[in-house]
Design an enzyme around this catalytic site. Structure first.
Site, PDB file in Angstrom:
ATOM      1  N   HIS A 356     -26.016   6.043 107.825  1.00 31.45           N
ATOM      2  CA  HIS A 356     -24.745   5.654 107.221  1.00 31.45           C
ATOM      3  C   HIS A 356     -24.247   6.646 106.174  1.00 31.45           C
ATOM      4  O   HIS A 356     -23.195   6.447 105.580  1.00 31.45           O
ATOM      5  CB  HIS A 356     -24.898   4.263 106.596  1.00 31.45           C
ATOM      6  CG  HIS A 356     -23.613   3.551 106.355  1.00 31.45           C
ATOM      7  ND1 HIS A 356     -23.212   3.122 105.106  1.00 31.45           N
ATOM      8  CD2 HIS A 356     -22.612   3.190 107.208  1.00 31.45           C
ATOM      9  CE1 HIS A 356     -22.042   2.531 105.195  1.00 31.45           C
ATOM     10  NE2 HIS A 356     -21.642   2.555 106.454  1.00 31.45           N
ATOM     11  N   LYS A 358     -22.471   9.861 104.367  1.00 30.41           N
ATOM     12  CA  LYS A 358     -21.262  10.643 104.619  1.00 30.41           C
ATOM     13  C   LYS A 358     -21.343  11.883 103.724  1.00 30.41           C
ATOM     14  O   LYS A 358     -21.112  11.813 102.514  1.00 30.41           O
ATOM     15  CB  LYS A 358     -19.997   9.856 104.277  1.00 30.41           C
ATOM     16  CG  LYS A 358     -19.825   8.551 105.081  1.00 30.41           C
ATOM     17  CD  LYS A 358     -20.351   7.356 104.330  1.00 30.41           C
ATOM     18  CE  LYS A 358     -19.935   6.035 104.956  1.00 30.41           C
ATOM     19  NZ  LYS A 358     -20.229   5.832 106.339  1.00 30.41           N
ATOM     20  N   ASP A 363     -22.290  25.913 101.792  1.00 26.85           N
ATOM     21  CA  ASP A 363     -22.997  27.060 101.207  1.00 26.85           C
ATOM     22  C   ASP A 363     -23.990  26.663 100.113  1.00 26.85           C
ATOM     23  O   ASP A 363     -24.272  27.466  99.221  1.00 26.85           O
ATOM     24  CB  ASP A 363     -21.996  28.069 100.623  1.00 26.85           C
ATOM     25  CG  ASP A 363     -21.143  28.725 101.692  1.00 26.85           C
ATOM     26  OD1 ASP A 363     -21.530  28.660 102.873  1.00 26.85           O
ATOM     27  OD2 ASP A 363     -20.096  29.284 101.349  1.00 26.85           O
ATOM     28  N   HIS A 787     -13.379  -0.001 101.135  1.00 26.37           N
ATOM     29  CA  HIS A 787     -14.535   0.642 101.743  1.00 26.37           C
ATOM     30  C   HIS A 787     -15.344   1.444 100.723  1.00 26.37           C
ATOM     31  O   HIS A 787     -16.387   1.998 101.045  1.00 26.37           O
ATOM     32  CB  HIS A 787     -14.076   1.555 102.879  1.00 26.37           C
ATOM     33  CG  HIS A 787     -15.173   2.015 103.773  1.00 26.37           C
ATOM     34  ND1 HIS A 787     -15.732   3.277 103.670  1.00 26.37           N
ATOM     35  CD2 HIS A 787     -15.835   1.391 104.786  1.00 26.37           C
ATOM     36  CE1 HIS A 787     -16.681   3.415 104.587  1.00 26.37           C
ATOM     37  NE2 HIS A 787     -16.758   2.285 105.281  1.00 26.37           N
ATOM     38  N   LYS A 789     -17.796   2.458  97.653  1.00 25.98           N
ATOM     39  CA  LYS A 789     -19.094   1.976  97.200  1.00 25.98           C
ATOM     40  C   LYS A 789     -19.333   2.583  95.825  1.00 25.98           C
ATOM     41  O   LYS A 789     -20.004   3.615  95.667  1.00 25.98           O
ATOM     42  CB  LYS A 789     -20.213   2.396  98.156  1.00 25.98           C
ATOM     43  CG  LYS A 789     -20.040   1.853  99.590  1.00 25.98           C
ATOM     44  CD  LYS A 789     -19.333   2.824 100.476  1.00 25.98           C
ATOM     45  CE  LYS A 789     -19.377   2.471 101.952  1.00 25.98           C
ATOM     46  NZ  LYS A 789     -18.949   1.168 102.355  1.00 25.98           N
ATOM     47  N   ASP A 794     -19.710   0.347  81.509  1.00 20.54           N
ATOM     48  CA  ASP A 794     -19.389   0.701  80.121  1.00 20.54           C
ATOM     49  C   ASP A 794     -18.529   1.959  79.989  1.00 20.54           C
ATOM     50  O   ASP A 794     -18.530   2.590  78.924  1.00 20.54           O
ATOM     51  CB  ASP A 794     -20.673   0.882  79.302  1.00 20.54           C
ATOM     52  CG  ASP A 794     -21.435  -0.418  79.133  1.00 20.54           C
ATOM     53  OD1 ASP A 794     -20.824  -1.485  79.332  1.00 20.54           O
ATOM     54  OD2 ASP A 794     -22.642  -0.363  78.822  1.00 20.54           O
TER      55      ASP A 794
END
Length: 986
Positions: A356, A358, A363, A787, A789, A794
């Site tokens: 999952h 991404k 480089d 979508h 996450k 604080d």
């Protein structure tokens, strides 16, 4: 008895100079004319011998053809990797014997005791290879002059013990052979164990000690866990170039990714759950034809950039992302593009879990990480438009609404899947970030580990798919005449496109002008006349004094005799489930953290984004590039990465941040499924951490807010009441079980203890958008699919990655995930609970961008939400906006989900009335009537729905806690999902 290494060495390499044959005779004939005269001029035999030998060696090593010969390499234990700074310092090298590799074809392979090819009487499968030990891996090469490994062991976190009470597990162990003249040791890491022979028992002991020392030396020792149990140490404790920059929504992130791909010089790593080669990274798409992903990759591949793409191989019956098509399309681009899909479901036995992450890594210098896959439906802006007719922004299948229809084929990408005149697209909200410095290389190491594991399982004998070696340093190559460390990312340096990367393997680096064995020390005489041009994104401040004479500033260059202590404490950073540290005391006293630079109080209104470095954007959806402390965290296990143990450091980081938070927690996530203590079904404990923190604030009579934004409905095809939508209902069941239904939910437990005050501490929200589908088309609404996450604590710390809040993402043994925990070094003046507060620049700017988008605020109104916990922000703006927007959408659309529908029967009735009245609607009742009817002065008044919707501010709406509250949403026996493990849904 002939020992392993008692065999003929490989033939010498072809010579590179015209007079090479004459020069190669130095060892035999050139010694006497140098040594003999010197012996007669000295008073002491020892002095004469010393001077003579110095002169001989100077002459010997001054001849590059001799220096770069296999014989000398073997004698001095050096190779082409020895002084390649990107792989770390030289540790140990030598010829060894291994048995597990395929037969290495050489010119002398036909030398056998008999010509018979049917009997392998003189071959026991042991082969001589060159072993190179670096701080992070052990590579096996065909000979010292090869740079492509035959095999590689990337060091991994080892289990705490071997289970037999014999203490800690080691990377390398000496083993006894049946033949006393054979000497061997074993290297074990992850799920691999390799048997290696050396020439003598002493060499075996040297190898064992060297391998174990390399793997365990902190902080770059990769064989012991760091904070949260992560494979990667905290970075940014010193000025090591650790920097980060955030992006909100797809347009901002895709533009930055496209620019970085265009600037790639050496290699590109891409890892994704779903990848669409035809994705346009810039819009309008017709004006940016060359920005299509496959075109960008093709242009770089033709320039010699090596591209490695790791795709999740889905279960085709469950998902329609068609990774096989993506692989075939990508492989057709160029031979420099390599693609692997993993896992193989039948051979691995893994059917329920997915890869999952991404990731895009350029480089080894810049990495993009977060929630965005390079696929259709993800491109979006802060406006979150629901229509695009005629297509200008979202071509073909990129006009994406998985609630209405999932395409059965992705091959005809320019053909619409959804009728643009009748159905809205589903807007997509996401958060991504870019990293520079050591954390970028930590993520690249993770990619290399996964790539090599997939390569061994999928294509062990496929020569076109190489094994990769992880880099861990960015220092100036020795042959460029520099000894200073590249202090990366410390200042803004321009001209990224002018950087020309050269390393020891560059095609421009020939043996005659790069001494293989003798790294040049910098001085004023051999420095090049022209300064190298630098990457404006990555390299800066070359004029800083060197931290180490070798040009390597990393602490693993300590002496072997130095004691190995515990992990370096991370001052000013949350620790791992321990008592409050100095950082928290400083936060509670509202003073700046040590080493944090304060900014002007009105910086968020006056800053020039173009001067911040990194990527610029005027929409407020690209943050400033800032120095930070950060740590890479992940969820991996044996099945997903071949690791020796399960790592769930993302889970640990979530719990620790919540526990240490002083004032508020802000969460955006695609899912919210978690468990309280004692819950035997849901095993992750994010919910328990939130519950305990709220109760502590209540008992201490202190203000504390938890704000959670999640999708209004799962983003899967099918109406809530449809027969084929059992998956949608199942996920709704687990989320409502977590939030508000039953004794395992947080609101149920808090309400029993706090009563109505519960909503002062925690509340839940979603996002929604509206607009006309075309100039004369209907007014439509759709949820904005959350979508992202991300969690902010604080205004000082932020956690961004690919992991959802559920067991799939957090337990480590299920889906593979990766994320980063970021804390700023630069403080800005802010407010918290009405009092002065030192906030972190990264975290605060990210929250302000997200909140201004959700609340519909303009740039000049940021001061209204600068204090996240004050009633004037939380109640008067945040909660009030959500309540008002929710009421307006209910009046105009009666859209699903809403708090007025409690049963499936009521849902069916509502949908039947809506379709009878409108004739057509979406699966979630997202089409408005042409005129709204209302009673006014005893009569019916009709108004344009757009007039009523004009009062909507931003996209924030209340999460419908009472929707379907009288229904059991779990699958029933006549639905196929009933027979699947419930773990699939949580």
């Amino acid at each position: 008895m002939v020992q392993d290494d008692d065999e003929h060495d490989d033939e010498a390499i072809p010579l590179n100079h015209d007079e090479s044959s004459r020069n190669r005779d130095v060892p035999s004939s050139a010694a006497l004319p140098i040594i003999t005269p010197a012996l007669g001029r000295q008073q002491s035999i020892s002095d004469r011998g010393k001077v003579a030998m110095q002169g001989y060696l100077n002459h010997f090593l001054g001849n590059l053809d001799i220096v770069n010969s296999r014989e000398v390499c073997r004698f001095l234990e050096v190779s082409k990797l020895s002084f390649s700074p990107e792989y770390g310092p030289k540790l140990k090298e030598d010829y060894v014997m291994v048995k597990h590799l395929p037969k290495i074809l050489k010119g002398d392979d036909e030398r056998k005791c008999c010509p018979c090819h049917w009997f392998n009487c003189c071959n026991d499968n042991w082969q001589k290879v060159w072993a190179v030990l670096k701080p992070g891996f052990l590579a096996l090469l065909e000979d010292p002059f090869h740079t492509q490994p035959l095999d590689i062991i990337v060091f991994d976190v080892l289990p705490a013990s071997d289970g037999n009470g014999e203490g800690r597990v080691s990377l390398a162990k000496e083993i006894k052979e049946q033949n006393p003249l054979r000497h061997a040791f074993k290297v074990t890491c992850g799920n691999r164990s390799i048997r290696i022979r050396a020439k003598s028992s002493a060499k075996v002991k040297d190898w064992v000690a060297a391998v174990n020392d390399a793997g365990l030396r902190p902080p770059e020792g990769w064989c012991h866990p760091h904070r949260f149990g992560s494979f990667a140490p905290p970075r940014g404790l010193t000025e090591d170039g650790s920097q980060a920059q955030w992006f909100v929504d797809g347009r901002a992130a895709f533009e930055a990714i496209a620019s970085s791909i265009e600037d790639a010089k050496s290699e590109i790593f891409i890892c994704g759950w779903w990848l669409c080669p035809e994705l346009y990274l810039r819009r309008p798409f017709d004006a940016h034809v060359s920005s299509r992903l496959d075109d960008l990759l093709e242009a770089k591949a033709k320039q010699g950039v090596q591209i490695y793409i790791l795709l999740y191989k889905e279960v085709a019956l469950a998902l329609k992302i068609n990774s096989d098509y993506s692989k075939r399309k990508l492989l057709s681009i160029h031979e420099n593009v390599r693609v692997l899909r993993y896992p193989d479901h039948f051979s691995s036995g893994v059917y329920l879990w997915s890869h999952h992450e991404k990731l895009v890594i350029i480089d080894y210098q810049i990495c993009f990480i977060g929630g965005l896959d390079l696929c259709f439906g993800r491109y979006d802006t802060y406006e979150h438009k629901v229509g695009d007719c005629p297509p200008l922004i979202w071509p073909g299948k990129d006009y994406y609404n998985p609630r209405e229809s999932e395409p059965n084929s992705w091959e005809d990408t320019m053909k619409d899947e959804v009728d643009r005149g009748k159905y809205p697209r589903m807007p997509w909200h996401d958060v991504h970030c870019a990293l520079w410095g050591p954390s970028c290389r930590d993520i690249a190491r993770h990619f290399v580990q996964r790539w090599n594991y997939a390569k061994r399982n999928k294509a062990p004998n496929e020569q076109a798919i190489p094994l990769l070696m992880p880099q861990q340093h960015m220092v100036i190559p020795h042959y460029m005449g520099k000894s200073r460390v590249m202090e990366v990312e410390s200042k803004n340096v321009q001209n990224h496109s002018d950087l020309r990367r050269q390393d020891s393997f560059s095609a421009r680096s020939s043996l005659q002008d790069i001494p293989l064995l003798l790294p040049q020390e910098a001085d004023g005489h051999d420095a090049p006349s022209a300064e190298p041009k630098l990457n404006r994104l990555d390299l800066a401040n070359l004029n800083q004094p060197s931290k180490a004479s070798s040009g390597l500033s990393f602490s693993f260059r300590k002496s072997k005799t130095e004691a190995i202590g515990p992990d370096t404490p991370l001052k000013g950073f949350v620790d791992n489930f321990e008592s409050l540290d100095r950082h928290e005391k400083l936060l509670s006293d509202r003073v700046a953290q040590p080493g944090m630079k304060s900014s002007d109080p009105d910086w968020w209104e006056t800053q020039e984004r173009g001067d911040q470095g990194g990527f610029a954007d005027e929409s407020g959806q690209v943050g400033p590039r800032v120095s930070c402390r950060c740590q890479v965290i992940r969820s991996v296990s044996q099945w997903s990465a071949g690791t020796s143990q399960t790592e769930e450091s993302i889970h640990g980081a979530y719990r620790s941040l919540i526990e240490k938070a002083e004032h508020f927690i802000y969460i955006e996530n695609q899912f919210f499924i978690s468990g309280l203590s004692g819950d035997e079904t849901i095993r992750n404990r994010v919910l328990e951490a939130l519950f305990r923190r709220i109760m502590r604030a209540y008992n201490d009579k202190k203000l504390f807010r938890v704000i959670i934004v999640i999708p209004l409905l799962p983003g899967f095809q099918g109406g809530v009441d449809d027969g084929g939508a059992a998956s949608v209902r199942a996920i709704m069941h687990w989320q409502y079980r977590t939030i508000c239904r039953g004794h395992n939910s947080i609101l149920h437990n808090l309400y029993e203890l706090l009563g109505p005050k519960t909503h002062d501490y925690i509340s839940f929200y979603g996002l929604r958008a509206y607009g006309k589908l075309s100039a004369g088309g209907p007014v439509a609404s759709s949820q904005v699919y959350v979508h992202s996450k991300v969690m902010i604590a604080d205004d000082c710390m932020a956690l961004i990655g690919s992991a959802n809040i559920n067991d799939r993402s957090l337990l480590g043994s299920r889906d593979s995930e990766i994320g980063v925990l970021i804390e700023d070094k630069e403080a800005v003046n802010s407010l918290m609970g009405g009092k002065p507060w030192k906030a972190g620049k990264f975290s605060l700017t990210l929250r302000l961008s997200l909140w201004s988008e959700h609340l519909g605020l303009r740039s000049g109104e940021m001061d209204q939400i600068i204090d996240p916990v004050a009633d004037s922000t939380y109640k008067d703006i945040w909660m009030a906006t959500a309540k008002t927007n929710t009421a307006i959408y209910q009046d105009v659309f009666s859209c699903i989900p809403n708090d007025l529908i409690h049963t499936r029967a009521a849902l069916r009735q509502t949908m039947a009335l809506s379709k009878e009245r409108l004739g057509h609607s979406t699966i979630d009742l997202g089409i408005a009537p042409e005129k709204l009817e209302s009673y006014h002065n005893g009569g019916i008044e009709k108004t344009d729905p757009m007039e009523r919707l004009a009062a909507v501010r931003g996209h924030l709406v209340s999460f419908p806690l009472d929707f379907m509250c009288k229904e059991d949403l779990r699958p029933v026996f006549n639905e196929s999902e009933y027979y699947a493990s419930s773990q699939v849904f949580h």
